[in-house]
Design a protein around this motif. Structure first.
Motif: not given
Length: 475
Positions: A294-295, A301-302, A331-334, A366-368
């Motif tokens: 996911c983003d 933001r949501e 990673v999945a959004r939920p 390589d990471a966030v």
């Protein structure tokens, strides 16, 4: 199965032994008989030269007695002379058999009392036919046969016993893995989820053991996922519960307001009980990476849009930095939304009204890195907080109503990508939660050197030194 294999092997081996031993025993008996009569023929031939020279009774008697069978009384000579046949030695064969051999001119064997008589025709110098009789006792005809038969019987019995022993060992090798597999299946059915089967035995049973162990692992994983889902869903109820609790606190005084607050408190208590029960049954196993990504910036933001409304009601200043550019993560959004809600919900639950908080996003090759900071009193013991999250039970030093599952949800999200979760002191003066999310399964630089205040200072230093997008004003 074991005894069936033994019986089959016993029957097959017995048939093979009989098929070979019986003909071989007959051959041995025939060989012994041929050997005895061959010796008799050789002994009869020793008197032939004397018969070709003379038919004198005295000379023939001396010649017969000089031979080995003659000395034992086993050799006789029947010479035709005028006035009737001349018998030298002990005659055992019937007169008719002797005359038949003389007339036919062929050797023959006649049965006599105690054995056999070999009748060998021999030509005399006068042209007449004399008959040499050699007595062969019964024990010489069967000499060595009994011993050979006993040896054959012993070898056959040894083969049968050996085959039965080998079949029994093979049966044990096949039956024991099957029994272990059946016992393990029964134990697994009784709820012993740690039961596994050694991968031993024949190829088929090893394959069955591998399949059983894989099935048991899958059952354990499914149960763990079910418990995690129950715990996660229960924890996600904290977000609306937090809103309800804060709204109930603003209702003022009165019976209706008190009943509403009591109901919210009771509901919160029940959710905590569900979370605690699910965590106590959860096996400590690291989850698998999420299959869909996911983003992260969009999710942040949501969720900040949702929580900012509640923050405005409580007079909390908020800030979002670095979420203006896309940040794809595995990673999945939920899952990411649940992790953010857990952290932001903790800010509202465990910091005073009016405490500011911020969410920063940092991008690297390589990471966030996601930083959730607040200006509250901070966490006195970050190590204990992380340990409480890993064990799933509250400690004495934990906050009231805290189960530790919120931090554990965040930790599992980070570790599923090869990252980690760390707690430190933020620049706002309170707690800073750093979520390192690996993009390619890579861990944080420098390895995991622990958690706590010391790590927090290093995180804060990295946050001040690393370039990031300009932060918006607190609002």
């Amino acid at each position: 199965m074991r005894w069936a294999l033994v019986k089959v092997c016993l029957a097959v081996t017995a048939m093979v032994v009989i098929a070979f031993a019986v003909p071989l025993g007959i051959v041995i008996r025939e060989l012994a008989s041929d050997r005895a009569f061959s010796d008799a023929e050789r002994q009869a031939a020793t008197i032939g030269p004397t018969l070709s020279i003379t038919t004198d009774r005295a000379e023939l008697t001396r010649a017969v007695l000089s031979t080995e069978p003659g000395g034992r009384g086993h050799l006789a000579v029947h010479v035709p002379v005028e006035g009737g046949p001349l018998d030298i030695g002990t005659r055992r064969a019937a007169r008719q058999d002797v005359e038949t051999v003389r007339e036919d001119g062929r050797a023959s064997v006649a049965e006599v009392e105690g054995g056999f008589a070999l009748l060998q025709p021999t030509a005399l110098g006068t042209g007449e036919i004399a008959v040499v009789e050699v007595y062969v006792p019964e024990d010489e005809v069967s000499n060595g046969v009994a011993t050979a038969w006993l040896m054959l019987a012993g070898v056959g019995l040894a083969l049968v016993v050996g085959s039965v022993a080998v079949a029994d060992r093979l049966g044990v090798r096949m039956v024991r893995p099957a029994q272990r597999l059946a016992g393990a299946a029964q134990e697994l059915g009784e709820g012993k989820l740690a039961t596994r089967v050694p991968e031993e035995g024949p190829t088929e049973l090893r394959s069955a053991a591998v399949a059983f162990n894989s099935m048991a692992d899958q059952v354990v994983q499914l149960l763990a996922n079910e418990r995690e889902l129950a715990a996660d869903l229960s924890h996600r109820l904290r977000t609306p519960l937090t809103v309800l609790r804060l709204n109930a606190a603003s209702l003022g005084e009165g019976p209706a307001a008190e009943q509403t607050r009591a109901a919210v408190q009771q509901l919160e208590h029940e959710v905590d009980a569900i979370i605690r029960a699910a965590r106590e049954q959860r096996p400590h196993a690291q989850g698998s990476p999420a299959e869909a990504g996911c983003d992260a910036s969009e999710v942040i933001r949501e969720r900040m849009s949702f929580w900012s409304a509640l923050a405005e009601d409580e007079g909390r200043e908020t800030r979002v930095a670095g979420a203006d550019r896309a940040a794809r993560i595995p990673v999945a959004r939920p899952e990411l939304a649940a992790a953010l809600d857990a952290l932001l919900g903790n800010v509202f639950r465990h910091t005073p009204v009016g405490t500011a908080f911020a969410v920063d996003v940092h991008h690297s090759g390589d990471a966030v890195i996601v930083l959730v900071s607040d200006a509250g009193p901070g966490i006195a013991d970050p190590r204990a907080a992380l340990a409480r999250g890993g064990s799933g039970s509250g400690g004495e030093g934990g906050s009231v109503g805290s189960t530790g599952l919120g931090l554990d949800i965040v930790r599992r999200v980070a570790e599923s990508t090869g990252g980690d979760l760390r707690i430190g002191r933020s620049v706002l003066g309170g707690t800073e939660i750093r979520i390192w999310i690996g993009l390619h399964g890579s861990g944080p630089e420098g390895g995991r050197r622990g958690h706590g205040r010391r790590v927090g200072r290093r995180i804060g230093w990295r946050r001040r030194r690393e370039p990031r997008a300009p932060a918006g004003p607190l609002h």
